[in-house]
Design a protein around this motif. Structure first.
Motif, PDB file in Angstrom:
ATOM      1  N   GLU A  16      37.200  38.164  40.516  1.00  0.00           N
ATOM      2  CA  GLU A  16      36.972  39.559  40.942  1.00  0.00           C
ATOM      3  C   GLU A  16      38.171  40.451  40.673  1.00  0.00           C
ATOM      4  O   GLU A  16      38.068  41.664  40.782  1.00  0.00           O
ATOM      5  N   LEU A  17      39.314  39.848  40.376  1.00  0.00           N
ATOM      6  CA  LEU A  17      40.517  40.647  40.148  1.00  0.00           C
ATOM      7  C   LEU A  17      41.054  40.385  38.740  1.00  0.00           C
ATOM      8  O   LEU A  17      42.260  40.408  38.488  1.00  0.00           O
ATOM      9  N   SER A  18      40.123  40.118  37.835  1.00  0.00           N
ATOM     10  CA  SER A  18      40.490  39.867  36.435  1.00  0.00           C
ATOM     11  C   SER A  18      39.742  40.835  35.525  1.00  0.00           C
ATOM     12  O   SER A  18      39.288  40.456  34.453  1.00  0.00           O
ATOM     13  N   LEU A  19      39.578  42.065  35.984  1.00  0.00           N
ATOM     14  CA  LEU A  19      38.831  43.032  35.175  1.00  0.00           C
ATOM     15  C   LEU A  19      39.693  43.558  34.023  1.00  0.00           C
ATOM     16  O   LEU A  19      40.896  43.759  34.178  1.00  0.00           O
ATOM     17  N   ARG A  20      39.030  43.771  32.914  1.00  0.00           N
ATOM     18  CA  ARG A  20      39.679  44.343  31.735  1.00  0.00           C
ATOM     19  C   ARG A  20      39.957  45.832  32.005  1.00  0.00           C
ATOM     20  O   ARG A  20      39.094  46.528  32.549  1.00  0.00           O
ATOM     21  N   ASP A  21      41.126  46.320  31.585  1.00  0.00           N
ATOM     22  CA  ASP A  21      41.487  47.733  31.830  1.00  0.00           C
ATOM     23  C   ASP A  21      40.408  48.692  31.318  1.00  0.00           C
ATOM     24  O   ASP A  21      40.023  49.638  32.010  1.00  0.00           O
ATOM     25  N   GLU A  22      39.959  48.452  30.077  1.00  0.00           N
ATOM     26  CA  GLU A  22      38.981  49.377  29.468  1.00  0.00           C
ATOM     27  C   GLU A  22      37.691  49.420  30.282  1.00  0.00           C
ATOM     28  O   GLU A  22      37.048  50.461  30.392  1.00  0.00           O
ATOM     29  N   LEU A  67      34.218  48.378  42.677  1.00  0.00           N
ATOM     30  CA  LEU A  67      33.553  48.406  41.365  1.00  0.00           C
ATOM     31  C   LEU A  67      32.572  47.243  41.182  1.00  0.00           C
ATOM     32  O   LEU A  67      31.753  47.249  40.256  1.00  0.00           O
ATOM     33  N   LEU A  68      32.656  46.245  42.045  1.00  0.00           N
ATOM     34  CA  LEU A  68      31.848  45.020  41.868  1.00  0.00           C
ATOM     35  C   LEU A  68      30.456  45.246  42.450  1.00  0.00           C
ATOM     36  O   LEU A  68      30.002  44.515  43.319  1.00  0.00           O
ATOM     37  N   ALA A  99      35.281  34.938  45.902  1.00  0.00           N
ATOM     38  CA  ALA A  99      34.839  34.855  47.295  1.00  0.00           C
ATOM     39  C   ALA A  99      33.535  35.648  47.437  1.00  0.00           C
ATOM     40  O   ALA A  99      33.554  36.876  47.306  1.00  0.00           O
ATOM     41  N   PRO A 100      32.416  34.984  47.703  1.00  0.00           N
ATOM     42  CA  PRO A 100      31.146  35.705  47.847  1.00  0.00           C
ATOM     43  C   PRO A 100      31.222  36.818  48.893  1.00  0.00           C
ATOM     44  O   PRO A 100      30.671  37.900  48.698  1.00  0.00           O
ATOM     45  N   THR A 101      31.946  36.570  49.985  1.00  0.00           N
ATOM     46  CA  THR A 101      32.036  37.571  51.051  1.00  0.00           C
ATOM     47  C   THR A 101      32.824  38.799  50.607  1.00  0.00           C
ATOM     48  O   THR A 101      32.539  39.919  51.025  1.00  0.00           O
ATOM     49  N   PHE A 102      33.810  38.608  49.747  1.00  0.00           N
ATOM     50  CA  PHE A 102      34.613  39.732  49.246  1.00  0.00           C
ATOM     51  C   PHE A 102      33.786  40.585  48.285  1.00  0.00           C
ATOM     52  O   PHE A 102      33.774  41.811  48.381  1.00  0.00           O
ATOM     53  N   VAL A 103      33.067  39.940  47.384  1.00  0.00           N
ATOM     54  CA  VAL A 103      32.258  40.699  46.420  1.00  0.00           C
ATOM     55  C   VAL A 103      31.133  41.437  47.146  1.00  0.00           C
ATOM     56  O   VAL A 103      30.820  42.594  46.852  1.00  0.00           O
ATOM     57  N   ALA A 104      30.531  40.781  48.129  1.00  0.00           N
ATOM     58  CA  ALA A 104      29.352  41.345  48.802  1.00  0.00           C
ATOM     59  C   ALA A 104      29.678  42.500  49.747  1.00  0.00           C
ATOM     60  O   ALA A 104      28.808  43.300  50.090  1.00  0.00           O
ATOM     61  N   LEU A 105      30.970  42.605  50.134  1.00  0.00           N
ATOM     62  CA  LEU A 105      31.384  43.612  51.119  1.00  0.00           C
ATOM     63  C   LEU A 105      30.940  45.025  50.726  1.00  0.00           C
ATOM     64  O   LEU A 105      31.264  45.509  49.639  1.00  0.00           O
ATOM     65  N   ASP A 106      30.193  45.680  51.599  1.00  0.00           N
ATOM     66  CA  ASP A 106      29.695  47.049  51.363  1.00  0.00           C
ATOM     67  C   ASP A 106      28.810  47.182  50.119  1.00  0.00           C
ATOM     68  O   ASP A 106      28.686  48.259  49.554  1.00  0.00           O
ATOM     69  N   HIS A 107      28.257  46.076  49.662  1.00  0.00           N
ATOM     70  CA  HIS A 107      27.310  46.110  48.550  1.00  0.00           C
ATOM     71  C   HIS A 107      25.982  45.487  49.011  1.00  0.00           C
ATOM     72  O   HIS A 107      25.665  44.355  48.648  1.00  0.00           O
ATOM     73  N   PRO A 108      25.234  46.244  49.818  1.00  0.00           N
ATOM     74  CA  PRO A 108      24.019  45.667  50.414  1.00  0.00           C
ATOM     75  C   PRO A 108      22.964  45.246  49.385  1.00  0.00           C
ATOM     76  O   PRO A 108      22.087  44.441  49.701  1.00  0.00           O
ATOM     77  N   ASN A 109      23.092  45.767  48.174  1.00  0.00           N
ATOM     78  CA  ASN A 109      22.139  45.390  47.119  1.00  0.00           C
ATOM     79  C   ASN A 109      22.418  44.005  46.541  1.00  0.00           C
ATOM     80  O   ASN A 109      21.593  43.464  45.793  1.00  0.00           O
ATOM     81  N   LEU A 110      23.587  43.435  46.880  1.00  0.00           N
ATOM     82  CA  LEU A 110      23.956  42.129  46.317  1.00  0.00           C
ATOM     83  C   LEU A 110      23.865  41.032  47.371  1.00  0.00           C
ATOM     84  O   LEU A 110      24.364  41.196  48.483  1.00  0.00           O
ATOM     85  N   SER A 111      23.218  39.926  47.014  1.00  0.00           N
ATOM     86  CA  SER A 111      23.205  38.754  47.893  1.00  0.00           C
ATOM     87  C   SER A 111      24.159  37.716  47.299  1.00  0.00           C
ATOM     88  O   SER A 111      24.550  37.826  46.134  1.00  0.00           O
ATOM     89  N   PHE A 112      24.509  36.695  48.083  1.00  0.00           N
ATOM     90  CA  PHE A 112      25.344  35.624  47.532  1.00  0.00           C
ATOM     91  C   PHE A 112      24.670  35.043  46.280  1.00  0.00           C
ATOM     92  O   PHE A 112      25.316  34.759  45.282  1.00  0.00           O
ATOM     93  N   ASP A 113      23.364  34.875  46.354  1.00  0.00           N
ATOM     94  CA  ASP A 113      22.646  34.291  45.220  1.00  0.00           C
ATOM     95  C   ASP A 113      22.735  35.162  43.971  1.00  0.00           C
ATOM     96  O   ASP A 113      22.972  34.663  42.871  1.00  0.00           O
ATOM     97  N   SER A 114      22.514  36.480  44.153  1.00  0.00           N
ATOM     98  CA  SER A 114      22.509  37.342  42.958  1.00  0.00           C
ATOM     99  C   SER A 114      23.919  37.486  42.380  1.00  0.00           C
ATOM    100  O   SER A 114      24.103  37.556  41.164  1.00  0.00           O
TER     101      SER A 114
END
Ligand code: ZN
Length: 334
Positions: A16-22, A67-68, A99-114
């Motif tokens: 989650e913290l390896s995003l390309r600058d561009e 951004l995730l 971390a599924p919980t970190f990515v999912a934070l404030d992103h109600p459209n995302l589940s751990f599965d998705s």
């Protein structure tokens, strides 16, 4: 052989913290970030000078987290992380973690599965295109309650065909690892391999977390572990047991775990006989990838080319990815 050509194995990289600058520059404006002002990109998305401590560094990760926000973005990030590692750094064996919980934070459209499905799709596409072995590690966040983490661990157990291992991350200061033992008992029961962030922070006593992580949380590798040299008992323990340490030099400087590359204990750890491997931790945030870390250690005469090669071979041997899969991507017998 130059450093780029040297085949590398990396065990510790937060996806989650390896995003390309561009990619950040392309997508961030649609999430309300105005990057037109000079320095705005760096202000929101980069840690370029040492933070006062690990806690402040972790806080800075939250803008990238915003951004995730969709499976399309997650799939793209995963593919690009593998592509950059292979093409720009010469990495053949790569363990990513999230971390599924970190990515999912404030992103109600995302589940751990998705979330998981999207990341794995990106990785599998990259493995088809580039001759590399990629494995995924699932992370529990020590800042969350044990009950929440048990739910996450159950998710990882359900997905154990994909996860090569599990981890406990976030700031270790004030967060004793032992209460999380039930989570890792569950992981062990289901044969998930375990690495734990421990002995990273400069705060006194963090080195003791290494012992706890191995003895009580069944860790067979340690994320960072660089502070082990401060306590003879801990140092002897990691040397005798040859516990692989996932050492991330630039990360350690920028999070304030060590004051400079010259002060970094990596030389001491190798001289004492520790099982040292090298990783980048969060290359997207720290603006420094593994190739650049290898170069830095070489330029500063801290490690020789042969020692860097040894670090990489050790990492390939300590990978949680199956030996058969690693060997296919690795040029010499493991
Ligand atoms: Zn880490």
């Amino acid at each position: 052989m130059n450093l780029l050509e040297l085949p590398k194995a990396e065990l510790h990289r937060h996806l989650e913290l390896s995003l390309r600058d561009e990619t950040i520059k392309e997508i961030a404006p649609s999430f309300g970030f105005d990057l037109s002002k000079e320095g705005a990109f760096e202000h929101h998305f980069k840690i370029l000078s040492p933070m006062k401590d690990l806690g402040s560094a972790l806080h800075k990760f939250l803008d990238t987290q915003k951004l995730l926000a969709s499976t399309e973005i997650l799939e793209r990030i995963a593919f690009e992380a593998c592509e950059d590692a292979f093409k720009k750094e010469g990495i053949r064996v790569l363990e990513l973690r999230y971390a599924p919980t970190f990515v999912a934070l404030d992103h109600p459209n995302l589940s751990f599965d998705s979330i998981h499905e999207a990341f794995m799709k990106g990785i599998k596409a990259a493995e088809k295109e580039f001759p590399m072995a990629v494995g995924m590690i699932g992370i529990l966040q020590r800042i969350l309650p044990v009950e929440d983490n048990l739910r996450v661990m159950n998710f990882m157990v359900d997905q154990k065909e994909d996860f090569v291992g599990v981890d406990l991350a976030d700031n270790e200061v004030g967060f004793d690892p032992t209460p999380f033992a039930p989570c890792f008992d569950l992981a062990k029961k289901h044969d998930l391999k375990i690495t734990i962030h421990a002995g990273e922070a400069q705060e006194k006593g963090s080195e003791k977390n290494i012992l706890e992580s191995v003895n009580k949380l069944h860790a067979s590798r340690i994320g960072h572990g660089i502070q082990c040299h401060r306590d003879e008992e801990v140092l002897n323990f990691v040397v005798e047991k040859q516990i692989p340490l996932e050492v991330c030099p630039t990360s350690n400087i920028l999070t304030g775990a060590v004051s400079s590359i010259e002060e970094h204990p990596i030389r001491k750890l190798i001289d004492k006989g520790c099982f040292v491997t090298l990783s980048s931790d969060d290359p997207g945030i720290f603006n420094q990838d593994t190739l650049e870390d290898y170069q830095l250690l070489l330029d500063k005469n801290i490690l020789t080319f042969e020692e860097l090669k040894d670090c990489s071979n050790r990492a390939a041997r300590a990978s949680f990815i199956s030996k058969e899969k690693v060997q296919k991507a690795w040029p010499t017998p493991l």
